[in-house]
Design an enzyme around this catalytic site. Structure first.
Site, short mmCIF file in Angstrom:
data_model
loop_
_atom_site.label_atom_id
_atom_site.label_comp_id
_atom_site.label_asym_id
_atom_site.label_seq_id
_atom_site.Cartn_x
_atom_site.Cartn_y
_atom_site.Cartn_z
N CYS A 138 -34.22 15.80 -3.88
CA CYS A 138 -32.89 16.11 -4.43
C CYS A 138 -31.78 16.04 -3.38
O CYS A 138 -30.60 15.98 -3.72
CB CYS A 138 -32.90 17.48 -5.08
SG CYS A 138 -34.15 17.64 -6.35
N HIS A 184 -25.77 20.53 -5.44
CA HIS A 184 -26.85 20.03 -6.29
C HIS A 184 -27.01 20.93 -7.51
O HIS A 184 -27.11 22.15 -7.39
CB HIS A 184 -28.14 20.00 -5.46
CG HIS A 184 -29.37 19.69 -6.26
ND1 HIS A 184 -29.38 18.76 -7.28
CD2 HIS A 184 -30.62 20.21 -6.19
CE1 HIS A 184 -30.58 18.72 -7.80
NE2 HIS A 184 -31.36 19.59 -7.17
N ASN A 192 -31.30 19.31 -14.29
CA ASN A 192 -31.41 18.90 -12.89
C ASN A 192 -31.73 17.40 -12.83
O ASN A 192 -32.82 16.98 -13.21
CB ASN A 192 -32.53 19.73 -12.24
CG ASN A 192 -32.76 19.39 -10.78
OD1 ASN A 192 -32.29 18.36 -10.29
ND2 ASN A 192 -33.48 20.24 -10.08
#
Ligand code: UT7
Length: 335
Positions: A114, A259, A289
């Site tokens: 990520c 994020h 996500n």
């Protein structure tokens, strides 16, 4: 002074929206549980004929258009992804390069889970400084919904598919513009916290000569609580360290583009850093996500909504498998 600037942004979400209520039809969960634990209401699912490269290509086309750049002006494509079209090669970046017709570009993938986009941005910035006559395309693209087991309610409900992209170019920055600060880190001792089995550690199955064997790849496994605690600590640390380096206080930041893993993580970070949660740009309720696509995605959303303006003092930050993390602080759109 010659600096690197974000000349254009783009983003793409697949059409199909899968709400928590839809997920609850086949999984022992509920909109109430998912939203209260993550801030997620829905996510997008790639269509059967879509993949990370097709999502990334669409986001990149928008970014090129916004930058007024022709495909042949791109000298390098940095593609961050944890869900590449092919398990190892060819690079998803190469597929994007050919789909866009970036015929003068090199292309490759990088994986820092990520955190990948933050790493790619740093590489892209350095590359443009070394090749100031050329532009770079940075893409974050993911089809995360194919990396999770949709019978595993502890992991699957968090993830969605999408892409974001930016075009970088060298330009003369105005006098006195805020310098760019960045940091990147890794703690490989925490690798077991998020892992997807498969790859060169696994002996391929033996099949008769002439038959094609498929090497098994597992679904993502995650220790949610460990990752949650790590993320809160690290994102807070990133903001404070970058501000300290820049001689600023967290409250001097116009906005934080972090994020989008879990709204509850960002609320806890805001509290620790002494910032109102409104400083954190949020898209997670509708996207879930999207791993490394999330930061370029929200940058594009903010630009198109007119919320991210030239001169805004912003921090970018991300964390993920590895464990890995990264952040940057600058005055938009300068790197
Ligand atoms: O990009 C980086 C990726 N990773 C992350 O950002 C993940 C960070 N971690 C998290 O977001 C959170 O840890 C989760 C949202 C994954 C889980 O929240 P939690 O508060 O840590 O829940 P938990 O795993 O401790 O589970 C609490 C309870 C358990 O039941 P019992 O044992 O208390 O009876 C779980 O079985 O909630 C249950 N549970 C669920 N219930 C309904 C777990 N998942 C679900 C679900 N629906 N989807």
């Amino acid at each position: 002074m010659l600096r690197v600037k974000v000349a254009g942004t783009g983003a793409y979400l697949p059409e199909r929206i899968v709400t928590n209520d839809e997920v609850a039809k086949w999984l022992d969960t509920s909109d109430e549980w998912i939203f209260s634990h993550s801030g997620i209401h829905a996510r997008h699912w790639a269509a059967p004929d879509e993949s990370s490269s097709t999502l990334g290509t669409k986001a990149a086309q928008q970014a090129l258009e916004a930058a007024g750049a022709k495909p042949e002006e791109i000298g390098m494509i940095f593609c961050a992804t944890s869900s590449p079209d092919y398990s190892t090669f060819p690079a998803t970046g190469s597929l994007i390069q050919s789909a866009l017709g970036c015929n003068n570009a090199g292309a490759f993938d990088l994986s820092a889970a990520c955190s990948g986009f933050i790493y790619a941005l740093e590489l892209g910035r350095c590359w443009v400084m070394a090749h100031p006559g050329q532009k770079a395309l940075i893409v974050g693209c993911e089809v995360m919904t194919r990396t999770v087991d949709w019978n595993d309610r502890t992991v699957s409900i968090l993830f969605g598919d999408g892409a974001g992209a930016v075009v970088l170019e060298a330009a003369e920055a105005p006098e006195g513009v805020q310098p760019y600060y960045s940091l990147h880190g890794s703690d490989g001792t925490g690798w077991q916290a998020i892992v997807r089995e498969g790859g060169s550690r696994v002996e391929p199955p033996k099949v008769p000569v002439g038959e094609v064997a498929m090497q098994p790849v597992g679904f993502m496994k995650m220790n949610g609580r460990t990752v949650f605690n790590f993320a809160v600590k690290k994102l807070d640390e990133i903001i404070k360290t970058l501000c300290e380096q820049a001689g600023l206080k967290p409250e001097d930041l116009t906005r934080v583009y972090a994020h989008q893993a879990n709204a509850r993580i960002l609320e806890a970070v805001a509290k620790r850093a002494g910032l109102p949660i409104e400083k954190f740009f949020m898209s997670i309720a509708e996207t879930g996500n999207m791993s490394t696509a999330s930061v370029p995605f929200i940058l594009d959303k903010a630009v198109r909504a007119g919320e991210l303006k030239d001169g805004d003092l912003i921090a970018l930050s991300a964390f993920g498998a590895g464990l890995s993390w990264g952040g940057a602080l600058t005055a938009w759109p300068w790197l």
